[in-house]
Design an enzyme around this catalytic site. Structure first.
Site, PDB file in Angstrom:
ATOM      1  N   PRO A 205      36.682   2.677  43.653  1.00 51.05           N
ATOM      2  CG  PRO A 205      35.026   1.546  43.023  1.00 51.05           C
ATOM      3  CD  PRO A 205      36.362   2.296  42.516  1.00 51.05           C
TER       4      PRO A 205
ATOM      5  NE  ARG B  48      35.571  -3.860  23.961  1.00 53.49           N
ATOM      6  CZ  ARG B  48      36.539  -4.899  24.680  1.00 53.49           C
ATOM      7  NH1 ARG B  48      37.420  -4.824  24.673  1.00 53.49           N
ATOM      8  NH2 ARG B  48      36.422  -5.676  26.055  1.00 53.49           N
TER       9      ARG B  48
ATOM     10  CE1 TYR C 254      42.273  -1.458  36.364  1.00 53.20           C
ATOM     11  CE2 TYR C 254      42.649  -1.921  38.587  1.00 53.20           C
ATOM     12  CZ  TYR C 254      41.429  -1.832  37.599  1.00 53.20           C
ATOM     13  OH  TYR C 254      40.610  -1.285  38.148  1.00 53.20           O
TER      14      TYR C 254
ATOM     15  CE  LYS D  40      40.715   2.289  36.898  1.00 57.75           C
ATOM     16  NZ  LYS D  40      39.221   1.994  36.145  1.00 57.75           N
TER      17      LYS D  40
ATOM     18  N   GLY E 202      31.873   1.848  29.265  1.00 58.28           N
ATOM     19  CA  GLY E 202      31.397   0.687  29.863  1.00 58.28           C
ATOM     20  C   GLY E 202      30.381   0.134  30.194  1.00 58.28           C
ATOM     21  CB  ALA E 203      26.616   0.894  29.004  1.00 60.32           C
TER      22      ALA E 203
END
Ligand code: NDP
Ligand code: 8X3
Length: 249
Positions: A178, A33, A148, A152, A8-9
């Site tokens: 977070p 991606r 979601y 998590k 996820g950079a």
């Protein structure tokens, strides 16, 4: 020089971690991606960065890429398993099957492929670290959070179980959980509706992606014998809202 692999950079926490860790002297493998976003990072960080355009849901490609890293990036010390997303915030039975599957396939299955491919490399290092990106959604079941929240919760419980499996090794595991953070997260959740996404952060304080990178770096810098199992953080403007009770039903 230590090496970190960050998924996820191309945006948000992942991008901020790429920048912060390189500034701290790390080499980084950046996965996402969107090729064009990764290319911008490559232009900035050159030989300190190896980019992989990869959808983490592609099981074969995940293992192929990690088995075929360039020599200078083969010894990974830190994994930031961060790529993930929410799609929609409505009742579960109004979600499309496609969105349900995308969340599960990314946040759970893709996340596991990355962990499964990287942990054998981490085992060979003297000191290694895994940061998993959980969320307050894991322990706070809010309206429309459904899938979601579930993904998590998986990340949180998996992180603890993984820590057990890694006992006796020098691999530490931290679940970062977070609350409200401003990134592309809400734009993705609301399918590009920027106005709706902006409303989430309107007239309040939020945690930035750079804040998350700082938290991760501060954990990395703790004495070697300390493992932070989990860290939950929210902006000062966010608290819990209690139970909802329907009247006159
Ligand atoms: P962003 O949307 O800004 O970043 C998400 C990143 O994940 C992007 O780089 C995206 O890149 C990547 N990604 C998504 N799907 C895939 C995929 N299939 N394969 C590879 N990469 C993928 O969000 P955040 O930075 O906020 O989110 C990072 C993590 O933190 C997520 O796991 C999120 O659930 C979690 N989180 C976020 C919070 C927030 O309020 N923002 C709070 C708590 C947790 P690309 O599209 O180029 O593939
Ligand atoms: C993202 C934070 O509260 O939108 O994980 O679920 S929340």
């Amino acid at each position: 020089m230590k090496t970190a692999l960050i998924t996820g950079a191309s945006s948000g926490f992942g991008e901020a971690c790429v920048k912060a860790l390189i500034q701290e002297g790390f080499k980084v493998i950046a996965i996402a991606r969107r090729k064009e976003k990764l290319e911008l990072l490559k232009q900035e960080f050159k030989e300190k960065l190896h980019t992989i355009t990869l959808d983490i849901r592609d099981k074969e490609k995940v293992f192929l890429e990690i088995q075929n890293l360039p020599k200078e990036f083969q010894e990974i010390d830190i994994l930031i398993n961060n790529a993930g997303l929410a799609l929609g915030q409505d009742e579960f039975d109004s979600l499309s099957l496609e969105d349900i599957e995308t969340m599960v396939d990314t946040n759970v299955k893709g996340f596991l492929y990355i962990a499964r491919a990287v942990i054998p490399i981490l085992r060979k290092q003297k000191n290694a670290y895994i940061f998993n990106l959980g969320s307050v959604a894991a322990t706070n079941a809010y309206f429309g959070g459904n899938v979601y929240c579930g993904t998590k919760a998986f990340v949180g419980q998996f992180s603890k179980a993984l820590r057990n499996d890694l006992r006796g090794t020098n691999i530490k595991v931290t679940n970062i959980a977070p609350g409200l953070c401003k990134t592309e997260f809400s734009e993705v959740r609301f399918k590009g509706d920027k106005e709706k996404a902006d409303k989430v952060y309107e007239n309040t304080k939020f945690i930035s992606a750079q804040d998350i990178a700082k938290v991760i770096l501060s954990i990395i810098h703790l004495p070697e014998h300390i493992n932070i199992n989990e860290i939950e953080l929210m902006p000062i403007t966010q608290t819990w809202n209690g139970f909802y009770i329907e009247k006159n039903q």
